[in-house]
Design a protein around this motif. Structure first.
Motif, short mmCIF file in Angstrom:
data_model
loop_
_atom_site.label_atom_id
_atom_site.label_comp_id
_atom_site.label_asym_id
_atom_site.label_seq_id
_atom_site.Cartn_x
_atom_site.Cartn_y
_atom_site.Cartn_z
N GLY A 10 86.37 -6.80 34.21
CA GLY A 10 86.33 -6.23 32.87
C GLY A 10 84.96 -6.27 32.24
O GLY A 10 84.84 -6.35 31.01
N GLY A 11 83.92 -6.21 33.07
CA GLY A 11 82.57 -6.01 32.55
C GLY A 11 82.32 -4.52 32.37
O GLY A 11 83.20 -3.67 32.59
N ALA A 40 84.05 -8.26 28.92
CA ALA A 40 82.58 -8.46 28.83
C ALA A 40 82.19 -9.91 28.58
O ALA A 40 81.26 -10.19 27.83
N THR A 41 82.87 -10.84 29.22
CA THR A 41 82.62 -12.26 28.98
C THR A 41 81.37 -12.77 29.67
O THR A 41 80.70 -13.68 29.18
N HIS A 42 81.02 -12.18 30.81
CA HIS A 42 79.93 -12.75 31.60
C HIS A 42 78.64 -11.94 31.49
O HIS A 42 78.05 -11.89 30.42
N VAL A 151 80.31 -1.90 23.12
CA VAL A 151 80.52 -0.77 24.03
C VAL A 151 81.74 -1.02 24.90
O VAL A 151 82.59 -0.12 25.09
N CYS A 152 81.86 -2.23 25.43
CA CYS A 152 83.00 -2.56 26.29
C CYS A 152 84.32 -2.54 25.52
O CYS A 152 85.34 -2.08 26.04
N GLU A 153 84.30 -3.06 24.30
CA GLU A 153 85.52 -3.02 23.50
C GLU A 153 85.96 -1.58 23.28
O GLU A 153 87.16 -1.26 23.36
N GLY A 201 80.79 -8.75 39.80
CA GLY A 201 79.60 -9.41 39.30
C GLY A 201 79.18 -10.58 40.17
O GLY A 201 79.04 -10.47 41.39
N VAL A 202 79.03 -11.74 39.57
CA VAL A 202 78.55 -12.92 40.29
C VAL A 202 79.58 -13.43 41.30
O VAL A 202 79.26 -14.25 42.16
N GLN A 203 80.82 -12.96 41.21
CA GLN A 203 81.86 -13.34 42.18
C GLN A 203 82.06 -12.26 43.24
O GLN A 203 83.03 -12.31 44.01
N ALA A 204 81.17 -11.29 43.34
CA ALA A 204 81.36 -10.14 44.23
C ALA A 204 81.52 -10.55 45.69
O ALA A 204 82.34 -9.98 46.42
N ASP A 205 80.73 -11.52 46.14
CA ASP A 205 80.81 -11.92 47.55
C ASP A 205 82.14 -12.59 47.85
O ASP A 205 82.74 -12.35 48.92
#
Length: 395
Positions: A10-11, A40-42, A151-153, A201-205
């Motif tokens: 949800g980014g 959009a938390t991260h 923007v995300c909201e 995002g940072v958890q993509a791998d």
């Protein structure tokens, strides 16, 4: 439950992708899963809020094209949704002869990227920005500022109105692709979709490995540490003030950023993070550290950037060291001007051989597409990135 599409994340890239998919296929069913309780938390909610113009990127590159189109699309979407933004422009300031040579190269690149850029000498720079010093500067008039959380909201409202099922607080624990669908499991539910997009995002791998993809990269977190100037300094600059970047480094350097709330932030630094989602200083997650400590690519990066890494770490620990980076172009700033501001985490894909992935990285199967690296300016470029992903999935 079964859907035509499922988007994980949800980014801003995940939301823009969901928006594009529903625009391409009206009436389609779409599920968006976000593990946090807010959108959009991260990365999206911790960036500097800049609408980039695209001056840094090689002419004809995907990043240059997406940034240019994304800046226009972001401003249009914000206007349609009543989201405040300010096209305040940006000054890239050269403070020595080496940076002047780099500035000339950027000026030539800007012409190849069809960007309108104005050169200023030292006197003109001082006239435009009395508190800033330098030998010269480039002025990019199309750079702007915005709050990407807003923007995300708005994107969340748009896709919900189009029929999307947005589920917050839903952590994905399993992904299994079958012949005609993809099964997505969360801690308390199971779903299937004809097509899956993962914007992790940072958890993509980790999500890619969960899906069984044979990847050769790892996401390495870099903390972007900021300060905020006192409210009495809110009129210090009229534009965004950036240093001339070192082309050998993946980061843009410490800059003064006007924020849409009226304040000014200073930063970011770029230090190795010891937690992928740890924003407070000295955050530590054993699993995250164990993974990058045993990844060969991380050690290649460390060896190749010893001096830079040591300087960034020193500046992280020493406010006076950080201040020196700022005083190169704004000499009147003092230690007392550097007030606390939340940090961000940049998700950087690193290959096993130590190569930093500077461009977008996608992995695609018959029924899924993983956005494995979405580097800056991903927030600016999110709308055309989503459209590009939708094109790949819908055809």
């Amino acid at each position: 439950m079964s859907y035509d599409y499922c988007v994980i994340g949800g980014g801003i890239v995940g939301l823009a992708t969901a928006k594009a998919l529903l625009a391409r296929t009206p009436g389609a069913s779409l599920l968006l899963l976000e593990k946090e309780t807010e959108l959009a938390t991260h990365q999206t909610g911790h960036n500097s809020g800049v609408i980039h113009a695209g001056i840094y990127y090689p002419p004809g590159s995907l990043k240059a094209d997406l940034c240019r189109r994304g800046a226009a699309a972001t401003k249009l979407f914000a206007s349609e949704q009543g989201i405040p933004f300010d096209v305040c422009g940006k000054l890239l300031v050269a403070t020595d002869e080496v940076e002047m040579a780099r500035m000339q190269a950027l000026f030539e690149r800007s012409a190849q990227n069809d960007l309108k850029v104005q050169r200023l000498d030292a006197a003109e720079l001082r006239e435009w920005e009395p508190h800033i010093r330098g030998l010269g500067a480039l002025y990019v008039d199309t750079t702007g500022i915005i709050d990407y959380r807003l923007v995300c909201e708005a994107m969340g409202r748009v896709i919900t109105a189009a029929g999307a099922d947005v589920r917050l607080g839903s952590t994905v624990v399993g992904i299994a692709e079958r012949g005609d669908s993809v099964r997505i499991s969360t801690a308390d539910a199971e779903f299937s979709a004809k097509k899956l997009v993962v914007c992790g995002g940072v958890q993509a791998d980790r999500l890619a490995r969960m899906a069984g993809l044979p990847i050769d990269f790892q996401m390495i977190p870099f903390r972007g540490e900021y300060y905020r100037l006192p409210a009495t300094r809110n009129d210090l600059v009229h534009h965004l003030i950036y240093p001339i970047p070192d082309p050998e480094l993946p980061f843009l350097g410490v800059h003064l950023t006007r924020m849409i709330d009226g304040g000014i932030t200073v930063g970011p630094s770029a230090v190795l993070g010891f937690a992928r989602e740890g924003y407070p200083k000295f955050s530590f997650a054993a699993r995250d550290v164990r993974e990058f400590a045993t990844f060969p690519g991380m050690w290649h990066v460390a060896r190749a950037n010893v001096r830079t890494g040591a300087r960034e770490m020193f500046n992280s620990l020493s406010k006076r060291g950080y201040l020196r980076e700022c005083r190169k172009y704004c000499p009147e700033l003092t230690v007392e001007d550097l007030l606390p501001e939340p940090a961000g985490i940049r998700a950087q894909a690193v290959l096993r051989d130590g190569t930093l992935v500077h461009d977008f990285l996608f992995e695609q199967t018959a029924r899924s597409l993983h956005v494995c690296n979405a580097p800056s300016p991903a927030a600016t470029s999110a709308i055309p990135i989503g459209e590009m992903i939708a094109d790949r999935l819908v055809g």
